[in-house]
Design an enzyme around this catalytic site. Structure first.
Site, PDB file in Angstrom:
ATOM      1  N   CYS A 179     -34.031 -34.897  47.008  1.00 45.38           N
ATOM      2  CA  CYS A 179     -35.218 -35.647  47.446  1.00 45.38           C
ATOM      3  C   CYS A 179     -34.901 -36.863  48.310  1.00 45.38           C
ATOM      4  O   CYS A 179     -35.800 -37.451  48.892  1.00 45.38           O
ATOM      5  CB  CYS A 179     -35.999 -36.108  46.211  1.00 45.38           C
ATOM      6  SG  CYS A 179     -35.018 -37.208  45.186  1.00 45.38           S
ATOM      7  N   ASP A 226     -33.798 -39.753  47.173  1.00 47.62           N
ATOM      8  CA  ASP A 226     -33.927 -41.018  46.437  1.00 47.62           C
ATOM      9  C   ASP A 226     -32.552 -41.575  46.084  1.00 47.62           C
ATOM     10  O   ASP A 226     -31.586 -40.822  45.941  1.00 47.62           O
ATOM     11  CB  ASP A 226     -34.735 -40.794  45.148  1.00 47.62           C
ATOM     12  CG  ASP A 226     -36.206 -40.558  45.448  1.00 47.62           C
ATOM     13  OD1 ASP A 226     -36.633 -40.921  46.556  1.00 47.62           O
ATOM     14  OD2 ASP A 226     -36.901 -40.007  44.591  1.00 47.62           O
ATOM     15  N   CYS A 228     -33.634 -34.990  38.944  1.00 46.89           N
ATOM     16  CA  CYS A 228     -33.766 -36.454  38.926  1.00 46.89           C
ATOM     17  C   CYS A 228     -32.798 -37.082  37.927  1.00 46.89           C
ATOM     18  O   CYS A 228     -32.337 -38.203  38.128  1.00 46.89           O
ATOM     19  CB  CYS A 228     -35.195 -36.857  38.577  1.00 46.89           C
ATOM     20  SG  CYS A 228     -36.428 -36.029  39.590  1.00 46.89           S
ATOM     21  N   CYS A 230     -38.404 -41.487  41.589  1.00 48.72           N
ATOM     22  CA  CYS A 230     -39.691 -41.147  40.961  1.00 48.72           C
ATOM     23  C   CYS A 230     -39.743 -41.570  39.488  1.00 48.72           C
ATOM     24  O   CYS A 230     -38.779 -42.124  38.953  1.00 48.72           O
ATOM     25  CB  CYS A 230     -39.886 -39.645  41.069  1.00 48.72           C
ATOM     26  SG  CYS A 230     -38.679 -38.755  40.069  1.00 48.72           S
TER      27      CYS A 230
HETATM   28 FE1  FES Z   1     -36.274 -38.103  43.668  1.00 48.37          FE
HETATM   29 FE2  FES Z   1     -37.060 -37.638  41.213  1.00 48.37          FE
HETATM   30  S1  FES Z   1     -37.957 -36.870  43.035  1.00 48.37           S
HETATM   31  S2  FES Z   1     -35.318 -38.702  41.871  1.00 48.37           S
END
Ligand code: FES
Length: 162
Positions: A36, A38, A110, A66
């Site tokens: 993702c 992140d 995640c 998230c």
């Molecule tokens: Fe990126 Fe959960 S969607 S860490």
């Protein structure tokens, strides 16, 4: 397995434990999630316990991931606090999911963000102390560096699009 966030996950998301930074950490781990994009940073302070073993005395994290990233990071800080370096390296995705009483399958990736950031913080601590790096940790570090590079490239490509 659950398709929704459990009560426990929502509790950790709303009230994350050990959120923030440590000013002069013994190790700081930065990790990025290739799925993702992140990222998160995790900080550790290491000190000796009464039996003379080095343990993770203090631990904090920051992320813009998230809800699942926040909840899993909160859990990993609880699980790692007070553990020796060797014990902390054994914390698995299964331990985190069990503590949260489940995680939707689409959110399992995640939990890797927190595990990777903890591994990186330990890696940086061992490097700083000029200690030997276990081969598994070295391989993990190389994978994490590649992921961060891939995220950076993706981000630059996205920014340069008009
Ligand atoms: Fe990126 Fe959960 S969607 S860490």
């Amino acid at each position: 397995m659950t398709n929704f966030y459990t009560k426990k996950t929502i509790e950790h998301f709303r009230n994350p434990h050990n959120y923030g930074e440590i000013a002069q950490p013994d190790g700081k781990g930065d990790a990025g999630n290739i799925v993702c994009g992140d990222v998160m940073s995790l900080y550790i302070k290491v000190a000796k316990n009464k039996s003379g073993q080095e343990i993770i005395k203090e631990i904090k994290f920051k992320t813009y991931g998230c809800a699942a990233a926040i909840a899993t990071s909160s859990v990993i800080t609880d699980l790692a606090k007070g553990k020796t370096i060797a014990e902390a390296l054994k914390i698995s995705k299964a331990d985190i999911i069990e503590t949260l009483k489940g995680l939707p399958p689409i959110k399992i990736h995640c939990s890797l963000l927190a595990i990777d950031a903890l591994s990186e913080a330990i890696y940086q601590f061992l490097i700083k102390k000029k200690r030997p790096i276990p081969s598994e940790l070295q391989q993990k570090h190389e994978r994490i560096v590649k992921s961060k590079q891939a995220i950076k490239e993706r981000y630059h490509q996205w920014l340069s699009k008009k």
